[in-house]
Design a protein around this motif. Structure first.
Motif, PDB file in Angstrom:
ATOM      1  N   ASP A 177      52.421  46.991 -35.003  1.00 11.72           N
ATOM      2  CA  ASP A 177      52.266  48.018 -33.961  1.00 11.72           C
ATOM      3  C   ASP A 177      51.358  49.143 -34.444  1.00 11.72           C
ATOM      4  N   LEU A 178      51.534  49.528 -35.721  1.00 11.64           N
ATOM      5  CA  LEU A 178      50.870  50.737 -36.224  1.00 11.64           C
ATOM      6  C   LEU A 178      50.254  50.470 -37.598  1.00 11.64           C
TER       7      LEU A 178
ATOM      8  N   LYS B 182      38.756  53.501 -38.785  1.00 10.07           N
ATOM      9  CA  LYS B 182      38.995  53.550 -37.344  1.00 10.07           C
ATOM     10  C   LYS B 182      38.186  52.464 -36.608  1.00 10.07           C
TER      11      LYS B 182
ATOM     12  N   LEU C 226      39.658  49.113 -36.946  1.00 15.30           N
ATOM     13  CA  LEU C 226      40.856  48.988 -36.117  1.00 15.30           C
ATOM     14  C   LEU C 226      40.485  48.721 -34.658  1.00 15.30           C
ATOM     15  N   GLU C 227      39.427  49.395 -34.202  1.00 10.30           N
ATOM     16  CA  GLU C 227      38.984  49.167 -32.821  1.00 10.30           C
ATOM     17  C   GLU C 227      38.525  47.723 -32.655  1.00 10.30           C
TER      18      GLU C 227
ATOM     19  N   ARG D  68      41.492  45.414 -32.398  1.00 10.02           N
ATOM     20  CA  ARG D  68      42.060  45.435 -31.040  1.00 10.02           C
ATOM     21  C   ARG D  68      41.221  44.590 -30.085  1.00 10.02           C
TER      22      ARG D  68
ATOM     23  N   GLU E 121      42.531  41.281 -28.129  1.00 10.82           N
ATOM     24  CA  GLU E 121      42.518  41.224 -26.657  1.00 10.82           C
ATOM     25  C   GLU E 121      41.663  40.048 -26.169  1.00 10.82           C
TER      26      GLU E 121
ATOM     27  N   PRO F  28      47.447  46.324 -32.000  1.00 11.44           N
ATOM     28  CA  PRO F  28      47.878  47.422 -32.892  1.00 11.44           C
ATOM     29  C   PRO F  28      47.195  48.752 -32.592  1.00 11.44           C
ATOM     30  N   GLU F  29      47.876  49.826 -32.991  1.00  8.14           N
ATOM     31  CA  GLU F  29      47.307  51.180 -32.880  1.00  8.14           C
ATOM     32  C   GLU F  29      47.013  51.700 -34.287  1.00  8.14           C
ATOM     33  N   PRO F  30      45.943  52.455 -34.455  1.00  7.38           N
ATOM     34  CA  PRO F  30      45.742  53.090 -35.770  1.00  7.38           C
ATOM     35  C   PRO F  30      46.684  54.280 -35.916  1.00  7.38           C
ATOM     36  N   TYR F  31      47.057  54.602 -37.135  1.00  7.53           N
ATOM     37  CA  TYR F  31      47.826  55.820 -37.428  1.00  7.53           C
ATOM     38  C   TYR F  31      46.980  56.616 -38.408  1.00  7.53           C
TER      39      TYR F  31
END
Ligand code: TYM
Length: 328
Positions: free
Chosen positions: A139-140, A148, A151-152, A155, A159, A172-175
């Motif tokens: 998730d994170l 960053k 991470l994009e 995603r 997708e 997932p989301e970056p933290y």
């Protein structure tokens, strides 16, 4: 529970930037989350490494992970190359990626610059990173700001795959922390602090001696305004030291700025150095106790086993969605 995944390359001893931007958060995120942390040795070999050195760095990084507070009873700690699913899903993610999007990655552009023989692994680094993350339904992902873009892309790849073959991957989301996501070089504060900086005064390593830390901070580039205030554009050196001081002491930047009103850079730098030394000292002590212990191998064996059990299922689901291998 939310799932966390992140990794660090065993290319040298981690820097203060690695610690403040990412690894410190690995520890705090253990509360209330399922965490998996990785020593990404397959990413490290995208640039040539000395076999003896990388072997040492893998061992040292494992010890450092435990020394900063990664608790193997709560979190999984393992070595990427010991779970073959990473390379396998990495290949699949390469097949989902487009050359154009990989060539646009700034890390690829930076690292390939000036080379006439560019290792293909530098280009395909981000699909392997996507595989790391997607194998665990993450998730994170706690990382510094420089990750960053990767991470994009992760995603986007997830997708793209899900839309075409069915919902296999969690997106997932970056933290990325509000302070510390980009710790700058002490010698050139408009540049990121980096492991590979040739200037020895630019980078603090987490295992540096007290003497070296003091020396490096005392020689950090500031400006000639002689006032301690936060301004990333006009005063990158002082602002970077304020970020470091704040993260190492737990005091807010605003609090520090008002405490140092009218004081000079000499006194400020002495106190920044003291805060860094004070934060790193207990980590270094734990590290020194761990480095020779057999606990490390036990933790890594158990970590690889647990990671493999999760990863092989995701890999199987991915292969089934693609229709490769035999479907059962
Ligand atoms: P690596 O080993 O270069 O860096 C480890 C982490 O440290 C962060 N970082 C910084 N943060 C703040 N200031 C700095 N100056 C600084 N320098 C580095 C990085 O952002 C990173 O979070 N690609 C990753 C490794 C990786 C990974 C993954 C990460 C491979 N697979 C899956 C997360 C999830 C990297 O280059 O790390």
């Amino acid at each position: 529970m939310p799932k966390i995944f992140s990794g660090v390359q065993p290319t040298s001893i981690p820097t203060l930037g690695n610690y403040l931007g990412a690894m410190k958060n690995f520890v705090t995120l253990q509360e209330g989350n399922d965490c998996i942390y990785c020593i990404v040795d397959e990413h490290a070999i995208t640039l040539p490494q000395d076999p003896v050195e990388i072997q040492k760095n893998i061992h040292n990084l494992a010890a450092l992970y435990l020394a900063i507070g990664i608790d193997p009873k709560r979190s999984i700690l393992f070595i990427q190359s010991e779970v073959p699913c990473h390379a396998q899903l990495g290949w699949i993610m390469q097949c989902v990626s487009y050359m154009g999007e990989l060539e646009r990655m700034t890390q690829y552009k930076d690292k390939s610059q000036g080379k006439n023989a560019i290792p293909a692994g530098l280009l395909t680094y981000p699909p392997l990173m996507a595989a790391d993350i997607l194998l665990y339904h993450t998730d994170l992902v706690p990382v510094g700001a420089d990750q960053k873009q990767h991470l994009e892309l992760t995603r986007d790849l997830a997708e793209r795959f899900n839309n075409k073959y069915g919902e296999v991957f969690t997106i997932p989301e970056p933290y990325i922390p509000p302070v510390g996501a980009r710790i700058m070089s002490l010698a050139e504060p408009t540049k990121k602090m980096s492991k590979s900086d040739k200037n020895k005064k630019a980078t603090i390593f987490t295992l540096d001696s007290e003497k070296d830390i003091i020396k490096k901070i005392k020689s950090a580039i500031t400006d000639d305004e002689a006032s301690i205030r936060y301004d990333r554009e006009q005063k990158p050196g002082v602002s970077n030291l304020l970020d470091i001081y704040s993260l190492c002491s737990g005091r807010s930047v605003d609090d520090l700025v008002s405490a140092y009103q009218g004081k000079g850079y000499g006194e400020f730098k002495t106190d920044v150095a003291e805060a860094v030394v004070g934060m790193l000292k207990p980590i270094q002590e734990k590290y020194n106790n761990l480095i020779e212990s057999s606990e490390l191998d036990e933790v890594l064996d158990e970590g690889a086993e647990k990671a493999y059990a999760i990863a092989r299922k995701t890999l199987k689901d991915t292969e089934q969605a693609l229709g490769i291998g035999r479907i059962n």
